[in-house]
Design a protein around this motif. Sequence first.
Motif, PDB file in Angstrom:
ATOM      1  N   THR A   1      78.409  12.079   3.055  1.00  0.00           N
ATOM      2  CA  THR A   1      78.896  12.499   4.351  1.00  0.00           C
ATOM      3  C   THR A   1      77.544  12.625   5.276  1.00  0.00           C
ATOM      4  O   THR A   1      76.551  12.539   4.841  1.00  0.00           O
ATOM      5  N   ASN A   2      78.039  12.586   6.678  1.00  0.00           N
ATOM      6  CA  ASN A   2      77.024  12.682   7.535  1.00  0.00           C
ATOM      7  C   ASN A   2      76.328  13.967   7.363  1.00  0.00           C
ATOM      8  O   ASN A   2      74.887  13.983   7.260  1.00  0.00           O
ATOM      9  N   ASN A   3      76.917  15.196   7.181  1.00  0.00           N
ATOM     10  CA  ASN A   3      76.009  16.500   7.135  1.00  0.00           C
ATOM     11  C   ASN A   3      75.365  16.403   5.738  1.00  0.00           C
ATOM     12  O   ASN A   3      74.102  16.974   5.782  1.00  0.00           O
ATOM     13  N   ARG A   4      75.715  15.888   4.587  1.00  0.00           N
ATOM     14  CA  ARG A   4      74.753  15.726   3.327  1.00  0.00           C
ATOM     15  C   ARG A   4      73.687  14.715   3.727  1.00  0.00           C
ATOM     16  O   ARG A   4      72.434  15.482   3.310  1.00  0.00           O
ATOM     17  N   MET A   5      73.749  13.885   4.600  1.00  0.00           N
ATOM     18  CA  MET A   5      72.560  13.003   4.741  1.00  0.00           C
ATOM     19  C   MET A   5      71.681  13.708   6.014  1.00  0.00           C
ATOM     20  O   MET A   5      70.415  13.482   5.806  1.00  0.00           O
ATOM     21  N   GLU A   6      72.193  14.457   6.870  1.00  0.00           N
ATOM     22  CA  GLU A   6      71.216  15.133   7.583  1.00  0.00           C
ATOM     23  C   GLU A   6      70.531  16.229   6.810  1.00  0.00           C
ATOM     24  O   GLU A   6      69.305  16.349   7.305  1.00  0.00           O
ATOM     25  N   LEU A   7      71.240  16.917   6.020  1.00  0.00           N
ATOM     26  CA  LEU A   7      70.543  18.035   5.317  1.00  0.00           C
ATOM     27  C   LEU A   7      69.311  17.244   4.216  1.00  0.00           C
ATOM     28  O   LEU A   7      68.393  17.687   4.029  1.00  0.00           O
ATOM     29  N   LEU A   8      69.751  16.253   3.577  1.00  0.00           N
ATOM     30  CA  LEU A   8      69.026  15.478   2.714  1.00  0.00           C
ATOM     31  C   LEU A   8      67.791  14.968   3.298  1.00  0.00           C
ATOM     32  O   LEU A   8      66.615  15.084   2.689  1.00  0.00           O
ATOM     33  N   ALA A   9      67.704  14.508   4.422  1.00  0.00           N
ATOM     34  CA  ALA A   9      66.606  13.968   5.229  1.00  0.00           C
ATOM     35  C   ALA A   9      65.512  15.150   5.526  1.00  0.00           C
ATOM     36  O   ALA A   9      64.315  14.684   5.282  1.00  0.00           O
ATOM     37  N   VAL A  10      66.079  16.306   5.630  1.00  0.00           N
ATOM     38  CA  VAL A  10      64.969  17.339   5.808  1.00  0.00           C
ATOM     39  C   VAL A  10      64.459  17.755   4.343  1.00  0.00           C
ATOM     40  O   VAL A  10      63.253  17.751   4.293  1.00  0.00           O
ATOM     41  N   ILE A  11      65.448  17.738   3.520  1.00  0.00           N
ATOM     42  CA  ILE A  11      64.949  18.130   2.093  1.00  0.00           C
ATOM     43  C   ILE A  11      63.925  17.103   1.623  1.00  0.00           C
ATOM     44  O   ILE A  11      62.736  17.500   1.081  1.00  0.00           O
ATOM     45  N   LYS A  12      63.953  15.938   1.631  1.00  0.00           N
ATOM     46  CA  LYS A  12      63.372  14.734   1.233  1.00  0.00           C
ATOM     47  C   LYS A  12      61.742  14.775   2.007  1.00  0.00           C
ATOM     48  O   LYS A  12      60.997  14.546   1.390  1.00  0.00           O
ATOM     49  N   GLY A  13      62.056  14.983   3.288  1.00  0.00           N
ATOM     50  CA  GLY A  13      60.712  14.931   4.105  1.00  0.00           C
ATOM     51  C   GLY A  13      59.858  16.355   3.489  1.00  0.00           C
ATOM     52  O   GLY A  13      58.747  16.077   3.483  1.00  0.00           O
ATOM     53  N   LEU A  14      60.592  17.366   3.364  1.00  0.00           N
ATOM     54  CA  LEU A  14      59.908  18.581   2.994  1.00  0.00           C
ATOM     55  C   LEU A  14      59.117  18.452   1.399  1.00  0.00           C
ATOM     56  O   LEU A  14      58.185  18.831   1.389  1.00  0.00           O
ATOM     57  N   GLU A  15      60.121  17.723   0.701  1.00  0.00           N
ATOM     58  CA  GLU A  15      59.731  17.659  -0.670  1.00  0.00           C
ATOM     59  C   GLU A  15      58.469  16.651  -0.698  1.00  0.00           C
ATOM     60  O   GLU A  15      57.750  16.639  -1.810  1.00  0.00           O
ATOM     61  N   SER A  16      58.304  15.589   0.092  1.00  0.00           N
ATOM     62  CA  SER A  16      57.212  14.943   0.035  1.00  0.00           C
ATOM     63  C   SER A  16      55.705  15.488   0.649  1.00  0.00           C
ATOM     64  O   SER A  16      54.939  14.739   0.529  1.00  0.00           O
ATOM     65  N   ILE A  17      55.779  16.637   1.087  1.00  0.00           N
ATOM     66  CA  ILE A  17      54.594  17.288   1.662  1.00  0.00           C
ATOM     67  C   ILE A  17      53.975  17.807   0.421  1.00  0.00           C
ATOM     68  O   ILE A  17      54.437  18.705  -0.528  1.00  0.00           O
ATOM     69  N   LYS A  18      52.879  17.470  -0.143  1.00  0.00           N
ATOM     70  CA  LYS A  18      52.399  17.800  -1.316  1.00  0.00           C
ATOM     71  C   LYS A  18      51.717  19.235  -1.387  1.00  0.00           C
ATOM     72  O   LYS A  18      51.591  19.850  -2.315  1.00  0.00           O
ATOM     73  N   LYS A  19      51.142  19.907  -0.440  1.00  0.00           N
ATOM     74  CA  LYS A  19      50.302  20.955  -0.233  1.00  0.00           C
ATOM     75  C   LYS A  19      51.073  22.212   0.301  1.00  0.00           C
ATOM     76  O   LYS A  19      51.737  21.962   1.389  1.00  0.00           O
ATOM     77  N   PRO A  20      51.512  23.062  -0.529  1.00  0.00           N
ATOM     78  CA  PRO A  20      52.279  24.190   0.065  1.00  0.00           C
ATOM     79  C   PRO A  20      51.725  25.129   1.002  1.00  0.00           C
ATOM     80  O   PRO A  20      50.211  25.023   1.234  1.00  0.00           O
ATOM     81  N   GLY A  21      52.401  25.676   1.726  1.00  0.00           N
ATOM     82  CA  GLY A  21      51.884  26.757   2.896  1.00  0.00           C
ATOM     83  C   GLY A  21      51.429  25.943   4.240  1.00  0.00           C
ATOM     84  O   GLY A  21      50.912  26.486   5.016  1.00  0.00           O
ATOM     85  N   GLN A  22      52.153  24.694   4.355  1.00  0.00           N
ATOM     86  CA  GLN A  22      52.031  24.016   5.445  1.00  0.00           C
ATOM     87  C   GLN A  22      52.842  24.427   6.733  1.00  0.00           C
ATOM     88  O   GLN A  22      53.892  25.058   6.431  1.00  0.00           O
ATOM     89  N   GLU A  23      52.432  24.417   7.879  1.00  0.00           N
ATOM     90  CA  GLU A  23      52.976  24.637   9.089  1.00  0.00           C
ATOM     91  C   GLU A  23      53.924  23.370   9.599  1.00  0.00           C
ATOM     92  O   GLU A  23      53.079  22.426   9.507  1.00  0.00           O
ATOM     93  N   VAL A  24      55.139  23.597   9.480  1.00  0.00           N
ATOM     94  CA  VAL A  24      56.040  22.213   9.582  1.00  0.00           C
ATOM     95  C   VAL A  24      56.863  22.243  10.731  1.00  0.00           C
ATOM     96  O   VAL A  24      57.756  23.399  10.846  1.00  0.00           O
ATOM     97  N   MET A  25      56.994  21.610  11.707  1.00  0.00           N
ATOM     98  CA  MET A  25      57.980  21.400  12.795  1.00  0.00           C
ATOM     99  C   MET A  25      59.023  20.355  12.488  1.00  0.00           C
ATOM    100  O   MET A  25      58.773  19.297  12.411  1.00  0.00           O
ATOM    101  N   ILE A  26      60.209  20.744  12.436  1.00  0.00           N
ATOM    102  CA  ILE A  26      61.271  19.755  12.282  1.00  0.00           C
ATOM    103  C   ILE A  26      62.057  19.421  13.330  1.00  0.00           C
ATOM    104  O   ILE A  26      62.361  20.547  13.847  1.00  0.00           O
ATOM    105  N   PHE A  27      62.223  18.149  13.595  1.00  0.00           N
ATOM    106  CA  PHE A  27      62.942  17.874  14.703  1.00  0.00           C
ATOM    107  C   PHE A  27      64.235  17.116  14.306  1.00  0.00           C
ATOM    108  O   PHE A  27      64.151  16.216  13.492  1.00  0.00           O
TER     109      PHE A  27
END
Length: 155
Positions: free
Chosen positions: A40-66
């Motif tokens: 579904t569209n909502n699953r893909m919207e949420l998965l995009a955020v998850i996959k983006g965050l999961e690809s950040i290797k170093k914890p504690g980062q400041e992240v602005m999600i658009f």
Amino acid sequence: MIELYTDGASSGNPGPGGYGAILRSGQHYKEISEGFRKTTNNRMELLAVIKGLESIKKPGQEVMIFSDSKYVIDSVEKKWVFGWLKTGFKGKKNKDLWLRFLEVYKLHKIKFTWVRGHNGHPENERCDELAVMAGKQKELLVDTVFESEELKLGI
């Protein structure tokens, strides 16, 4: 500061779909996307955020999600998801993805910015292209949780 641009798409709801995400920080730029045979569209919207965050290797980062997804942004910014967590997501969809989101959400300092979709925002338009292209690939992944939930419901 890491900028994360995201979008999800599905052709039919449910139907084949995909997500696209762009990560940008200084000179670093990365695009990611995947397509699924039934989602579904909502699953893909949420998965995009998850996959983006999961690809950040170093914890504690400041992240602005658009994102252009009020579903994702409002669920977090209005703290609905934390209430859903307390009730075990009773009556709510996408529990699997929300639990996965909450795991990666706590690793960083995250803020959301809503952008109007299909309104000429360059990164949002690119994420939309990535999401749509991913959902049109010949080899699509299986959204196993979604498809098994549909089977249980007899859809």
